[in-house]
Design a protein around this motif. Structure first.
Motif, PDB file in Angstrom:
ATOM      1  N   LYS A   1       0.823  -1.215   0.000  1.00  0.00           N
ATOM      2  CA  LYS A   1       0.000   0.000   0.000  1.00  0.00           C
ATOM      3  C   LYS A   1       0.860   1.271   0.000  1.00  0.00           C
ATOM      4  O   LYS A   1       0.366   2.363  -0.291  1.00  0.00           O
ATOM      5  CB  LYS A   1      -0.924   0.023   1.218  1.00  0.00           C
ATOM      6  N   GLN A   2       2.152   1.115   0.355  1.00  0.00           N
ATOM      7  CA  GLN A   2       3.036   2.285   0.412  1.00  0.00           C
ATOM      8  C   GLN A   2       3.578   2.659  -0.963  1.00  0.00           C
ATOM      9  O   GLN A   2       4.101   3.774  -1.142  1.00  0.00           O
ATOM     10  CB  GLN A   2       4.225   1.999   1.359  1.00  0.00           C
ATOM     11  N   VAL A   3       3.501   1.729  -1.925  1.00  0.00           N
ATOM     12  CA  VAL A   3       4.055   1.999  -3.255  1.00  0.00           C
ATOM     13  C   VAL A   3       3.343   3.192  -3.883  1.00  0.00           C
ATOM     14  O   VAL A   3       2.108   3.279  -3.887  1.00  0.00           O
ATOM     15  CB  VAL A   3       3.939   0.748  -4.158  1.00  0.00           C
ATOM     16  N   GLY A   4       4.130   4.136  -4.400  1.00  0.00           N
ATOM     17  CA  GLY A   4       3.589   5.353  -4.982  1.00  0.00           C
ATOM     18  C   GLY A   4       3.559   6.528  -4.034  1.00  0.00           C
ATOM     19  O   GLY A   4       3.393   7.680  -4.467  1.00  0.00           O
ATOM     20  N   ARG A   5       3.737   6.259  -2.736  1.00  0.00           N
ATOM     21  CA  ARG A   5       3.740   7.357  -1.760  1.00  0.00           C
ATOM     22  C   ARG A   5       5.086   8.076  -1.774  1.00  0.00           C
ATOM     23  O   ARG A   5       6.139   7.475  -1.986  1.00  0.00           O
ATOM     24  CB  ARG A   5       3.476   6.838  -0.346  1.00  0.00           C
ATOM     25  N   THR A   6       5.036   9.376  -1.522  1.00  0.00           N
ATOM     26  CA  THR A   6       6.257  10.168  -1.353  1.00  0.00           C
ATOM     27  C   THR A   6       6.483  10.361   0.140  1.00  0.00           C
ATOM     28  O   THR A   6       5.580  10.813   0.854  1.00  0.00           O
ATOM     29  CB  THR A   6       6.108  11.538  -2.056  1.00  0.00           C
ATOM     30  N   VAL A   7       7.670   9.991   0.610  1.00  0.00           N
ATOM     31  CA  VAL A   7       7.940  10.044   2.048  1.00  0.00           C
ATOM     32  C   VAL A   7       9.287  10.704   2.326  1.00  0.00           C
ATOM     33  O   VAL A   7      10.186  10.691   1.486  1.00  0.00           O
ATOM     34  CB  VAL A   7       7.935   8.629   2.688  1.00  0.00           C
ATOM     35  N   GLU A   8       9.374  11.276   3.511  1.00  0.00           N
ATOM     36  CA  GLU A   8      10.641  11.826   4.011  1.00  0.00           C
ATOM     37  C   GLU A   8      11.341  10.758   4.844  1.00  0.00           C
ATOM     38  O   GLU A   8      10.743  10.180   5.751  1.00  0.00           O
ATOM     39  CB  GLU A   8      10.394  13.061   4.882  1.00  0.00           C
ATOM     40  N   LEU A   9      12.601  10.509   4.549  1.00  0.00           N
ATOM     41  CA  LEU A   9      13.380   9.523   5.293  1.00  0.00           C
ATOM     42  C   LEU A   9      14.479  10.213   6.080  1.00  0.00           C
ATOM     43  O   LEU A   9      15.149  11.113   5.567  1.00  0.00           O
ATOM     44  CB  LEU A   9      14.046   8.531   4.334  1.00  0.00           C
ATOM     45  N   MET A  10      14.661   9.808   7.315  1.00  0.00           N
ATOM     46  CA  MET A  10      15.865  10.197   8.029  1.00  0.00           C
ATOM     47  C   MET A  10      16.932   9.158   7.693  1.00  0.00           C
ATOM     48  O   MET A  10      16.751   7.966   7.938  1.00  0.00           O
ATOM     49  CB  MET A  10      15.647  10.265   9.545  1.00  0.00           C
ATOM     50  N   VAL A  11      18.018   9.618   7.088  1.00  0.00           N
ATOM     51  CA  VAL A  11      19.061   8.707   6.624  1.00  0.00           C
ATOM     52  C   VAL A  11      19.706   8.013   7.821  1.00  0.00           C
ATOM     53  O   VAL A  11      20.066   8.651   8.811  1.00  0.00           O
ATOM     54  CB  VAL A  11      20.116   9.460   5.800  1.00  0.00           C
ATOM     55  N   ALA A  12      19.809   6.695   7.728  1.00  0.00           N
ATOM     56  CA  ALA A  12      20.336   5.884   8.818  1.00  0.00           C
ATOM     57  C   ALA A  12      21.726   5.372   8.459  1.00  0.00           C
ATOM     58  O   ALA A  12      22.156   5.439   7.306  1.00  0.00           O
ATOM     59  CB  ALA A  12      19.396   4.719   9.108  1.00  0.00           C
ATOM     60  N   GLU A  13      22.395   4.851   9.452  1.00  0.00           N
ATOM     61  CA  GLU A  13      23.715   4.275   9.234  1.00  0.00           C
ATOM     62  C   GLU A  13      23.708   2.820   9.674  1.00  0.00           C
ATOM     63  O   GLU A  13      23.285   2.490  10.774  1.00  0.00           O
ATOM     64  CB  GLU A  13      24.755   5.041  10.052  1.00  0.00           C
ATOM     65  N   GLY A  14      24.142   1.944   8.771  1.00  0.00           N
ATOM     66  CA  GLY A  14      24.297   0.548   9.140  1.00  0.00           C
ATOM     67  C   GLY A  14      23.024  -0.276   9.096  1.00  0.00           C
ATOM     68  O   GLY A  14      23.017  -1.427   9.508  1.00  0.00           O
ATOM     69  N   GLU A  15      21.915   0.275   8.600  1.00  0.00           N
ATOM     70  CA  GLU A  15      20.657  -0.482   8.587  1.00  0.00           C
ATOM     71  C   GLU A  15      20.456  -1.257   7.295  1.00  0.00           C
ATOM     72  O   GLU A  15      19.679  -2.193   7.263  1.00  0.00           O
ATOM     73  CB  GLU A  15      19.476   0.451   8.832  1.00  0.00           C
TER      74      GLU A  15
END
Length: 508
Positions: free
Chosen positions: A392-406
């Protein structure tokens, strides 16, 4: 007992001794370990290089008592270190955490080469106890019966430059029959709201942009200070802190999940649209035997209210399969709740006896084969739902906080990884512009798997943040210092974003 002044006067590590901390269990233990690291560095120790594997001058085990065979694992690890210690004069071993609180003198009897045993209530004493053990040349066992200092008031060595745990309470007033935590961490004690907010403001000033409020039963906050709406007020207060972009909390209890908390979540922009709320069982009969104070209808009612107020909220949970007395009909009720709730993710556990808990002595212990078969059915159902919800998330525009090592494959796939506001893990195409952990990128979701999402197109926007600046400073300082001195790169970008260490301590 040692006076508080001992902490500052009794410890003097003249040559840079190294330390290693091994952490087991819930998020509270992870938070405690950051404090233990801070205390040791305050006393002059330096962190051993990664992969030291017992080669440090001081090895600290921060233990958990709720995992199956936790004691056997501890003594196996201690046995592995015994010959190393015998060949290295001056090496010290310390054991703390819930298992230490529970077993006390037993640890030194079974592993006489251990130098220090300390409990959950007196982690601030570790440097003093190590020094006392060295001077007196005998093991020091000190288990406080009540909390001496909130972990958050002690020095810290945070694993992340841009995200932090903030402890708002310790202990738990519940009496769940599968859990030994209240006996080891005591009754709930709440921090004053002003102290919590002052800590958050200091963290934000240091570059942190995401905090996770932490408590054994986090939304019961206020019961100790006599304010039933204290938790919702705290969430709203977090919304007024300039520079604090993301607020999360774990783990709440359905009993204390009141409408004012839902309203605060919905109306406070920096409180993320994510909820981890342990279910444990969908059967009213089993919930009663577990001594959980809610029933299926109440639990699903909370889910409905959260979804009405926060339509895009991602909800996750903990479930125990095979609790003593669980019938096939009881288990079907759990599957019913999973279908109705449509969890984004569920952390599922096969019940196993925990020494010292009432459930361990109950009649009706379920055969392992039956538990395994139910567990596999539950996992298959949840996997199917997780995948459907992610699609259901496909097509959504989202803000990501860039992670390290995930993103374990990021190097080979030339991707980076980040967390969406609802805490979903997203792997995205590495942009041409420099992106640092803690920065924020905007992407469009193009593909869904059960446990992660992909954004395969170009990054739509890159926002450099103070949190990214903090990560960059820490990295520069680390490269300029001898190995082990600086705060080191985090193993993961955000404090353990998924409550994977639940089912006992966090699984309330």
């Amino acid at each position: 007992m040692t006076s508080s002044s001992d902490r500052s006067t009794a410890v003097d590590v003249s040559s840079s001794k190294t330390y290693e901390i091994r952490t087991y269990g819930c998020q509270m233990n992870v938070h405690d370990s950051e404090r233990l690291a801070g205390l040791l560095e305050d006393a002059g120790y330096v962190r051993a290089p990664g992969g030291a594997d017992g080669e440090a001058d001081v090895v600290v085990f921060n233990t958990c008592a709720v995992r199956e065979n936790a004691d056997n694992k501890l003594y196996g690890n201690l046995g592995h270190l015994a010959p190393k210690k015998a060949s290295r004069p001056g090496m010290q071993i310390a054991v703390g955490g819930c298992l230490a609180q529970k077993d006390r003198d037993t640890i030194v009897k079974r592993a006489p080469w251990v130098d220090v045993v300390f409990g959950t209530h007196n982690i601030g004493k570790l440097p003093v106890l190590l020094e006392r053990a060295r001077v007196q040349e005998e093991a020091q066992v000190e288990i406080a019966e009540s909390l001496e200092a909130f972990p958050s008031t002690l020095p810290t060595r945070r694993e992340s430059a841009y995200a932090a745990w903030v402890s708002i309470s310790v202990g738990c007033n519940n009496t769940c029959t599968f859990c030994i935590v209240p006996a080891l961490r005591g009754k709930e004690k709440d921090r004053r709201p002003g102290d919590i907010l002052a800590e958050i403001e200091a963290l934000v000033a240091d570059g942190v942009s995401e905090i996770t409020l932490l408590g054994q039963n986090v939304n019961a906050y206020g019961s100790d200070i006599g304010d039933r709406e204290a938790f919702s007020k705290l969430l709203r207060a977090c919304g007024t802190i300039d520079g604090l972009e993301r607020v999360r909390f774990t783990s709440p209890h359905p009993r204390d999940f009141t409408d004012d908390v839902i309203a605060a979540m919905a109306e406070t922009p920096n409180v993320m649209p994510q909820l981890h709320m342990p279910l444990q069982s969908g059967s009213d009969t089993v919930l009663k035997a577990m001594r959980r104070s809610y029933r299926q209808e109440r639990y699903l009612g909370i889910i409905d209210k959260v979804r009405a107020a926060i339509p895009h909220a991602a909800i996750s949970t903990d479930i125990i399969v095979g609790f003593p007395g669980e019938t096939e009909e009881d288990f079907e009720q759990t599957l019913h709740v999973v279908r109705e709730a449509r969890f984004a993710q569920a952390f599922t556990f096969q019940y196993s006896k925990r020494p010292g808990t009432p459930a361990a002595e109950m009649d009706g212990q379920i055969p392992k084969k039956v538990v395994q078969e139910r567990y596999e059915r539950l996992v298959a159902l949840q996997e199917e739902i997780s995948w459907e919800e992610n699609r259901k998330q496909v097509g959504r525009t989202v803000e990501l906080m860039v992670a390290e090592g995930e993103g374990r494959k990021d190097d080979t796939t030339h991707r980076l990884s980040g967390r969406a506001p609802d805490n979903r893990l997203v792997h995205f195409t590495k942009p041409d512009a420099e992106v640092r952990p803690g920065d924020v990128v905007t992407v469009e979701i193009t593909y869904a798997a059960p446990h992660h999402l992909l954004a395969e197109g170009p990054v739509l926007d890159v926002r450099r943040t103070r949190a990214g600046d903090a990560w960059e400073r820490r990295t520069a300082e680390k490269s300029a210092q001898p190995a082990g001195v600086m705060l080191g790169l985090p193993k993961i970008g955000v404090p353990e974003p998924l409550p994977a260490a639940t089912g006992g301590c966090g699984g309330h």
